[in-house]
Design a protein around this motif. Structure first.
Motif, PDB file in Angstrom:
ATOM      1  N   GLY A 189       0.820  -1.205   0.000  1.00  0.00           N
ATOM      2  CA  GLY A 189       0.000   0.000   0.000  1.00  0.00           C
ATOM      3  C   GLY A 189       0.853   1.253   0.000  1.00  0.00           C
ATOM      4  N   GLU A 190       0.173   2.364  -0.008  1.00  0.00           N
ATOM      5  CA  GLU A 190       0.865   3.648   0.072  1.00  0.00           C
ATOM      6  C   GLU A 190       1.563   3.761   1.418  1.00  0.00           C
ATOM      7  N   LYS A 191       2.694   4.438   1.424  1.00  0.00           N
ATOM      8  CA  LYS A 191       3.361   4.691   2.692  1.00  0.00           C
ATOM      9  C   LYS A 191       2.585   5.776   3.422  1.00  0.00           C
ATOM     10  N   LYS A 192       2.262   5.521   4.673  1.00  0.00           N
ATOM     11  CA  LYS A 192       1.517   6.518   5.431  1.00  0.00           C
ATOM     12  C   LYS A 192       2.407   7.729   5.708  1.00  0.00           C
ATOM     13  N   PRO A 193       1.852   8.933   5.572  1.00  0.00           N
ATOM     14  CA  PRO A 193       2.668  10.113   5.876  1.00  0.00           C
ATOM     15  C   PRO A 193       2.876  10.244   7.392  1.00  0.00           C
ATOM     16  N   LEU A 194       3.969  10.859   7.755  1.00  0.00           N
ATOM     17  CA  LEU A 194       4.247  11.080   9.169  1.00  0.00           C
ATOM     18  C   LEU A 194       3.349  12.191   9.695  1.00  0.00           C
ATOM     19  N   CYS A 195       2.907  12.027  10.934  1.00  0.00           N
ATOM     20  CA  CYS A 195       2.166  13.104  11.580  1.00  0.00           C
ATOM     21  C   CYS A 195       3.196  14.137  12.079  1.00  0.00           C
ATOM     22  N   GLU A 196       2.724  15.233  12.623  1.00  0.00           N
ATOM     23  CA  GLU A 196       3.624  16.293  13.081  1.00  0.00           C
ATOM     24  C   GLU A 196       4.630  15.762  14.106  1.00  0.00           C
ATOM     25  N   PHE A 197       4.145  14.960  15.058  1.00  0.00           N
ATOM     26  CA  PHE A 197       5.032  14.384  16.077  1.00  0.00           C
ATOM     27  C   PHE A 197       6.048  13.440  15.432  1.00  0.00           C
ATOM     28  N   GLN A 232       7.273  13.660  12.452  1.00  0.00           N
ATOM     29  CA  GLN A 232       8.280  14.487  11.789  1.00  0.00           C
ATOM     30  C   GLN A 232       9.289  15.002  12.809  1.00  0.00           C
ATOM     31  N   LYS A 233       8.809  15.418  13.969  1.00  0.00           N
ATOM     32  CA  LYS A 233       9.706  15.908  15.027  1.00  0.00           C
ATOM     33  C   LYS A 233      10.669  14.807  15.470  1.00  0.00           C
ATOM     34  N   ILE A 234      10.161  13.582  15.594  1.00  0.00           N
ATOM     35  CA  ILE A 234      11.000  12.434  15.965  1.00  0.00           C
ATOM     36  C   ILE A 234      12.117  12.263  14.929  1.00  0.00           C
ATOM     37  N   GLU A 235      11.733  12.242  13.647  1.00  0.00           N
ATOM     38  CA  GLU A 235      12.714  12.059  12.568  1.00  0.00           C
ATOM     39  C   GLU A 235      13.785  13.150  12.600  1.00  0.00           C
ATOM     40  N   ILE A 236      13.359  14.395  12.727  1.00  0.00           N
ATOM     41  CA  ILE A 236      14.289  15.528  12.731  1.00  0.00           C
ATOM     42  C   ILE A 236      15.274  15.415  13.893  1.00  0.00           C
ATOM     43  N   LEU A 294       6.620   1.995  16.930  1.00  0.00           N
ATOM     44  CA  LEU A 294       7.210   3.300  16.632  1.00  0.00           C
ATOM     45  C   LEU A 294       6.599   3.870  15.352  1.00  0.00           C
ATOM     46  N   HIS A 295       6.425   3.019  14.355  1.00  0.00           N
ATOM     47  CA  HIS A 295       5.819   3.459  13.094  1.00  0.00           C
ATOM     48  C   HIS A 295       4.411   4.018  13.340  1.00  0.00           C
ATOM     49  N   LYS A 296       3.643   3.325  14.182  1.00  0.00           N
ATOM     50  CA  LYS A 296       2.282   3.779  14.489  1.00  0.00           C
ATOM     51  C   LYS A 296       2.290   5.123  15.215  1.00  0.00           C
ATOM     52  N   ILE A 297       3.262   5.313  16.091  1.00  0.00           N
ATOM     53  CA  ILE A 297       3.399   6.606  16.780  1.00  0.00           C
ATOM     54  C   ILE A 297       3.734   7.693  15.751  1.00  0.00           C
ATOM     55  N   LYS A 298       4.674   7.384  14.860  1.00  0.00           N
ATOM     56  CA  LYS A 298       5.129   8.375  13.867  1.00  0.00           C
ATOM     57  C   LYS A 298       4.047   8.764  12.867  1.00  0.00           C
ATOM     58  N   ALA A 333      -1.127   5.485  16.608  1.00  0.00           N
ATOM     59  CA  ALA A 333      -1.099   5.243  18.051  1.00  0.00           C
ATOM     60  C   ALA A 333      -0.637   6.524  18.726  1.00  0.00           C
ATOM     61  N   SER A 334      -1.186   6.795  19.891  1.00  0.00           N
ATOM     62  CA  SER A 334      -0.769   8.010  20.614  1.00  0.00           C
ATOM     63  C   SER A 334      -0.738   7.737  22.119  1.00  0.00           C
ATOM     64  N   THR A 335      -0.103   6.642  22.483  1.00  0.00           N
ATOM     65  CA  THR A 335       0.009   6.244  23.881  1.00  0.00           C
ATOM     66  C   THR A 335       0.745   7.326  24.665  1.00  0.00           C
ATOM     67  N   PRO A 336       0.065   7.964  25.636  1.00  0.00           N
ATOM     68  CA  PRO A 336       0.685   9.097  26.348  1.00  0.00           C
ATOM     69  C   PRO A 336       2.026   8.779  27.002  1.00  0.00           C
ATOM     70  N   GLY A 337       2.156   7.641  27.665  1.00  0.00           N
ATOM     71  CA  GLY A 337       3.406   7.288  28.333  1.00  0.00           C
ATOM     72  C   GLY A 337       4.557   7.107  27.360  1.00  0.00           C
ATOM     73  N   ILE A 338       4.273   6.483  26.225  1.00  0.00           N
ATOM     74  CA  ILE A 338       5.292   6.259  25.197  1.00  0.00           C
ATOM     75  C   ILE A 338       5.694   7.600  24.584  1.00  0.00           C
ATOM     76  N   MET A 339       4.712   8.423  24.278  1.00  0.00           N
ATOM     77  CA  MET A 339       4.997   9.726  23.671  1.00  0.00           C
ATOM     78  C   MET A 339       5.801  10.614  24.629  1.00  0.00           C
ATOM     79  N   ALA A 340       5.468  10.570  25.897  1.00  0.00           N
ATOM     80  CA  ALA A 340       6.204  11.350  26.902  1.00  0.00           C
ATOM     81  C   ALA A 340       7.648  10.864  26.984  1.00  0.00           C
ATOM     82  N   SER A 341       7.834   9.558  26.918  1.00  0.00           N
ATOM     83  CA  SER A 341       9.167   8.968  26.957  1.00  0.00           C
ATOM     84  C   SER A 341       9.988   9.421  25.746  1.00  0.00           C
TER      85      SER A 341
END
Length: 70
Positions: A2-10, A12-16, A45-49, A53-61
């Protein structure tokens, strides 16, 4: 395939930040697992990017490890 899913804003910040500090996704996955004591892998990690997925504890970490502001 399938198409590669685009990164969300968060995502992109992770990648940068990873590029800035010259670290890999594998390094980040290892750090998050150590920091949270929870299971964390490439697909999670892909799901977060992509915002699936937006698990608060993982995102805070990730923010702590990479120094990303809220």
């Amino acid at each position: 395939m399938g198409e590669k899913k685009p990164l969300c804003e968060f995502g992109q910040k992770i990648e940068i930040q990873l590029v800035k500090i010259n670290r890999t996704n594998a390094w980040l996955i290892d750090q998050v697992a150590k920091d949270t004591g929870k299971y964390f892998d490439r697909s999670y990690l892909h799901k977060i990017k992509t915002g699936e997925a937006s698990t608060p504890g993982i995102m805070a970490s990730i923010r702590r490890i990479l120094g990303i502001a809220e």
